[in-house]
Design a protein around this motif. Structure first.
Motif, PDB file in Angstrom:
ATOM      1  N   ASN A  74       0.828  -1.197   0.000  1.00  0.00           N
ATOM      2  CA  ASN A  74       0.000   0.000   0.000  1.00  0.00           C
ATOM      3  C   ASN A  74       0.864   1.250   0.000  1.00  0.00           C
ATOM      4  O   ASN A  74       1.772   1.390   0.818  1.00  0.00           O
ATOM      5  CB  ASN A  74      -0.904   0.004   1.235  1.00  0.00           C
ATOM      6  N   LEU A  75       0.568   2.161  -0.905  1.00  0.00           N
ATOM      7  CA  LEU A  75       1.323   3.400  -1.024  1.00  0.00           C
ATOM      8  C   LEU A  75       0.502   4.532  -0.415  1.00  0.00           C
ATOM      9  O   LEU A  75      -0.558   4.881  -0.915  1.00  0.00           O
ATOM     10  CB  LEU A  75       1.608   3.692  -2.499  1.00  0.00           C
ATOM     11  N   ALA A  76       0.986   5.061   0.687  1.00  0.00           N
ATOM     12  CA  ALA A  76       0.264   6.121   1.382  1.00  0.00           C
ATOM     13  C   ALA A  76       0.933   7.463   1.165  1.00  0.00           C
ATOM     14  O   ALA A  76       2.125   7.531   0.864  1.00  0.00           O
ATOM     15  CB  ALA A  76       0.195   5.808   2.882  1.00  0.00           C
ATOM     16  N   SER A  77       0.174   8.541   1.313  1.00  0.00           N
ATOM     17  CA  SER A  77       0.712   9.877   1.119  1.00  0.00           C
ATOM     18  C   SER A  77       0.085  10.819   2.131  1.00  0.00           C
ATOM     19  O   SER A  77      -1.030  10.588   2.598  1.00  0.00           O
ATOM     20  CB  SER A  77       0.421  10.367  -0.294  1.00  0.00           C
ATOM     21  N   TYR A  78       0.801  11.891   2.476  1.00  0.00           N
ATOM     22  CA  TYR A  78       0.258  12.855   3.422  1.00  0.00           C
ATOM     23  C   TYR A  78       0.289  14.245   2.808  1.00  0.00           C
ATOM     24  O   TYR A  78       1.098  14.550   1.934  1.00  0.00           O
ATOM     25  CB  TYR A  78       1.053  12.842   4.730  1.00  0.00           C
ATOM     26  N   ASN A  79      -0.579  15.079   3.299  1.00  0.00           N
ATOM     27  CA  ASN A  79      -0.651  16.467   2.858  1.00  0.00           C
ATOM     28  C   ASN A  79       0.454  17.248   3.557  1.00  0.00           C
ATOM     29  O   ASN A  79       0.519  17.279   4.784  1.00  0.00           O
ATOM     30  CB  ASN A  79      -2.031  17.028   3.221  1.00  0.00           C
TER      31      ASN A  79
END
Length: 245
Positions: A74-79
């Motif tokens: 799973n590839l997660a990203s944050y603001n």
């Protein structure tokens, strides 16, 4: 060099988000393009990118790790406009717990690049994420802060990367009982983590192994083939330990 570019990268990233390039309402989102649906066949893995690179570094790593026997990658990203690492860590926790639930309650391995490693560490060390995450692998993460952050704009996240910051002082507090094991890869030629020793985890209560990768830069380390092979071996080992294979 990265030391010079980081303030410019941060400024460009912030402007892009202010003009609507990224979602403002969700401080944590999946990039979607390379994400795999949960398979339930093995331990899920969550990859967390750094501050100014978005997914450009961890997406290739995600592809390199496919086929090593784990479950969903799973590839997660944050603001980047999120107030601080604590907020991003809470959002990461939601993603980890969802990935675990979608995989029949299996534990989740988290791999964090650069700032992503600190977000992962804060989650397991300070927010009880060790109940879900048996292993955190960090790549070029400034665990002790970095002098680079002193040269960057006064962004809330970058202030937390300054040596001696309130957040880093909190992470240095006792963490007795933390069950997560850490493996921290760091380099003696990292342009963004200065001095290099700040890429290590040196905490008396944490089960941490520090791996020096000589002669490799900040952007190259996560894609350095010997590092990739070691990460694959770590994932294979925890998969075998979990399922008794």
């Amino acid at each position: 060099m990265r030391l010079v570019r980081l303030p410019l990268d941060m400024a460009a990233e912030s402007v892009g988000q202010l003009t609507g390039q990224f979602s403002r309402s969700n401080p944590w989102r999946s990039t979607g393009r390379d994400e795999q649906p949960p398979t339930g066949s093995g331990i899920p893995v969550m990859l967390v990118h750094g501050l100014a690179d978005r997914a450009s570094i961890v997406s290739p790593l995600q592809r390199e790790l496919r086929g090593c026997g784990v479950g969903s990658l799973n590839l997660a990203s944050y603001n980047v406009l999120t107030p601080d690492i604590r907020t991003a860590a809470r959002a990461l926790g939601e993603q980890v717990e969802l990935a675990s639930a979608q995989s029949s309650g299996l534990p989740v391995v988290v791999i964090g690049y650069s700032l992503g490693g600190l977000i992962a560490r804060y989650y397991v060390q300070r927010l009880a994420g060790d109940a879900y995450v048996p292993l955190v692998i960090t790549l070029a993460t400034p665990h002790g802060g970095t002098a680079t952050a002193l040269l960057a704009p006064a962004h809330p996240l970058l202030r937390q990367l300054r040596p001696g910051s309130e957040l880093l002082t909190e992470l240095a507090e006792p963490a007795a009982g933390c069950r997560t094991r850490f493996v921290a890869f760091y380099s003696d030629l990292d342009e963004a983590v200065i001095p290099a020793a700040r890429g290590r985890i040196d905490h008396p209560d944490l089960a941490a192994r520090n791996v020096l990768v000589p002669g490799v830069g900040h952007l190259t380390l996560p894609l350095h083939q010997p590092v990739v092979e070691q990460v694959r071996s770590l994932l294979t080992a925890i998969q075998q330990a979990t399922f008794g294979a």
